[in-house]
Design a protein around this motif. Structure first.
Motif, mmCIF file in Angstrom:
data_model
loop_
_atom_site.group_PDB
_atom_site.id
_atom_site.type_symbol
_atom_site.label_atom_id
_atom_site.label_comp_id
_atom_site.label_asym_id
_atom_site.label_seq_id
_atom_site.Cartn_x
_atom_site.Cartn_y
_atom_site.Cartn_z
ATOM 1 N N GLU A 238 -2.110 -19.138 -1.795
ATOM 2 C CA GLU A 238 -3.321 -19.677 -2.409
ATOM 3 C C GLU A 238 -3.165 -21.190 -2.466
ATOM 4 O O GLU A 238 -2.240 -21.695 -3.088
ATOM 5 N N VAL A 239 -4.066 -21.895 -1.795
ATOM 6 C CA VAL A 239 -3.998 -23.354 -1.693
ATOM 7 C C VAL A 239 -5.147 -23.952 -2.496
ATOM 8 O O VAL A 239 -6.295 -23.572 -2.312
ATOM 9 N N VAL A 240 -4.818 -24.905 -3.376
ATOM 10 C CA VAL A 240 -5.816 -25.570 -4.207
ATOM 11 C C VAL A 240 -5.977 -27.007 -3.723
ATOM 12 O O VAL A 240 -4.992 -27.732 -3.583
ATOM 13 N N LEU A 241 -7.238 -27.380 -3.447
ATOM 14 C CA LEU A 241 -7.537 -28.734 -2.992
ATOM 15 C C LEU A 241 -8.398 -29.442 -4.032
ATOM 16 O O LEU A 241 -9.332 -28.851 -4.571
ATOM 17 N N GLU A 242 -8.076 -30.682 -4.300
ATOM 18 C CA GLU A 242 -8.898 -31.535 -5.155
ATOM 19 C C GLU A 242 -9.164 -32.818 -4.389
ATOM 20 O O GLU A 242 -8.239 -33.429 -3.868
ATOM 21 N N GLN A 243 -10.428 -33.193 -4.318
ATOM 22 C CA GLN A 243 -10.882 -34.355 -3.559
ATOM 23 C C GLN A 243 -10.439 -34.261 -2.097
ATOM 24 O O GLN A 243 -10.062 -35.244 -1.474
ATOM 25 N N GLY A 244 -10.467 -33.026 -1.560
ATOM 26 C CA GLY A 244 -10.177 -32.811 -0.159
ATOM 27 C C GLY A 244 -8.720 -32.795 0.214
ATOM 28 O O GLY A 244 -8.384 -32.737 1.394
ATOM 29 N N ARG A 245 -7.815 -32.835 -0.762
ATOM 30 C CA ARG A 245 -6.375 -32.851 -0.480
ATOM 31 C C ARG A 245 -5.663 -31.750 -1.243
ATOM 32 O O ARG A 245 -6.048 -31.406 -2.352
ATOM 33 N N VAL A 246 -4.609 -31.233 -0.644
ATOM 34 C CA VAL A 246 -3.821 -30.175 -1.276
ATOM 35 C C VAL A 246 -3.113 -30.742 -2.501
ATOM 36 O O VAL A 246 -2.421 -31.759 -2.413
ATOM 37 N N THR A 247 -3.324 -30.102 -3.646
ATOM 38 C CA THR A 247 -2.617 -30.525 -4.858
ATOM 39 C C THR A 247 -1.468 -29.583 -5.182
ATOM 40 O O THR A 247 -0.402 -30.021 -5.575
ATOM 41 N N HIS A 248 -1.694 -28.286 -5.008
ATOM 42 C CA HIS A 248 -0.619 -27.315 -5.183
ATOM 43 C C HIS A 248 -0.991 -26.007 -4.508
ATOM 44 O O HIS A 248 -2.138 -25.807 -4.116
ATOM 45 N N TRP A 249 -0.005 -25.143 -4.354
ATOM 46 C CA TRP A 249 -0.218 -23.852 -3.730
ATOM 47 C C TRP A 249 0.780 -22.863 -4.323
ATOM 48 O O TRP A 249 1.800 -23.258 -4.877
ATOM 49 N N THR A 250 0.447 -21.591 -4.213
ATOM 50 C CA THR A 250 1.336 -20.551 -4.724
ATOM 51 C C THR A 250 1.474 -19.454 -3.679
ATOM 52 O O THR A 250 0.512 -19.097 -2.999
ATOM 53 N N LEU A 251 2.675 -18.940 -3.580
ATOM 54 C CA LEU A 251 2.965 -17.813 -2.712
ATOM 55 C C LEU A 251 2.970 -16.566 -3.585
ATOM 56 O O LEU A 251 3.680 -16.511 -4.592
ATOM 57 N N GLN A 252 2.172 -15.589 -3.218
ATOM 58 C CA GLN A 252 2.056 -14.362 -4.013
ATOM 59 C C GLN A 252 2.522 -13.193 -3.163
ATOM 60 O O GLN A 252 1.936 -12.902 -2.128
ATOM 61 N N ARG A 253 3.549 -12.518 -3.643
ATOM 62 C CA ARG A 253 4.073 -11.348 -2.948
ATOM 63 C C ARG A 253 3.535 -10.071 -3.591
ATOM 64 O O ARG A 253 3.297 -10.058 -4.801
ATOM 65 N N PRO A 254 3.328 -9.027 -2.803
ATOM 66 C CA PRO A 254 2.824 -7.782 -3.409
ATOM 67 C C PRO A 254 3.911 -7.147 -4.284
ATOM 68 O O PRO A 254 5.104 -7.342 -4.067
ATOM 69 N N GLU A 255 3.467 -6.405 -5.273
ATOM 70 C CA GLU A 255 4.423 -5.733 -6.145
ATOM 71 C C GLU A 255 5.000 -4.548 -5.418
ATOM 72 O O GLU A 255 4.281 -3.779 -4.782
ATOM 73 N N THR A 256 6.301 -4.382 -5.524
ATOM 74 C CA THR A 256 6.950 -3.216 -4.937
ATOM 75 C C THR A 256 6.908 -2.086 -5.943
ATOM 76 O O THR A 256 6.843 -2.307 -7.148
ATOM 77 N N GLY A 257 6.968 -0.867 -5.491
ATOM 78 C CA GLY A 257 6.880 0.295 -6.359
ATOM 79 C C GLY A 257 8.185 0.631 -7.051
ATOM 80 O O GLY A 257 8.296 1.622 -7.742
ATOM 81 N N GLN A 258 9.209 -0.212 -6.878
ATOM 82 C CA GLN A 258 10.519 0.088 -7.460
ATOM 83 C C GLN A 258 10.607 -0.447 -8.886
ATOM 84 O O GLN A 258 10.202 -1.557 -9.173
#
Length: 128
Positions: free
Chosen positions: A107-127
């Motif tokens: 997930e990439v967040v842009l403010e004023q047309g530039r990347v400010t931060h991003w997050t990597l999200q992994r799916p939950e495992t069933g374990q």
């Protein structure tokens, strides 16, 4: 390049051409400005042509995209890395999501047309 800086450079080139070479200098400077604009348009079209064949919001590897992102990048610089258009999830601030076949997403967040931060999200495992 900053829009104000680009405009200032174009005006300076037109002014300098007019002062030093008259109307021929203005025409020469105008030719340079139009050439620069055509190069920018060509770059945009090349990126969009590359992204048109991929599904929206799909990326081959979200982890690799995550590793290549940098704060301050423009969306036009992110698209060649992802090789597709992102799925827009929010307008304020602009947020785009790319997901890979393993359901890992960036997930990439842009403010004023530039990347400010991003997050990597992994799916939950069933374990547990």
């Amino acid at each position: 390049m900053n829009q104000k800086l680009g405009l200032a450079l174009a005006l300076a080139a037109l002014l300098a051409g007019g002062v030093f070479f008259g109307w021929q200098g203005v025409i020469f400077a105008l030719t340079g400005v139009v050439f620069w604009l055509l190069m920018q348009f060509s770059r945009l079209m090349r990126v969009m042509r590359m992204a048109k064949d991929a599904p929206i919001g799909h990326v081959d590897s979200a982890v690799m995209l995550n590793a290549k992102l940098k704060v301050g990048m423009r969306l036009l610089e992110v698209l060649p890395l992802a090789r597709s258009l992102g799925r827009k999830t929010a307008s304020e601030p602009e947020t785009f999501v790319w997901t890979d076949p393993g359901e890992v997403s960036v997930e990439v967040v842009l403010e004023q047309g530039r990347v400010t931060h991003w997050t990597l999200q992994r799916p939950e495992t069933g374990q547990d």
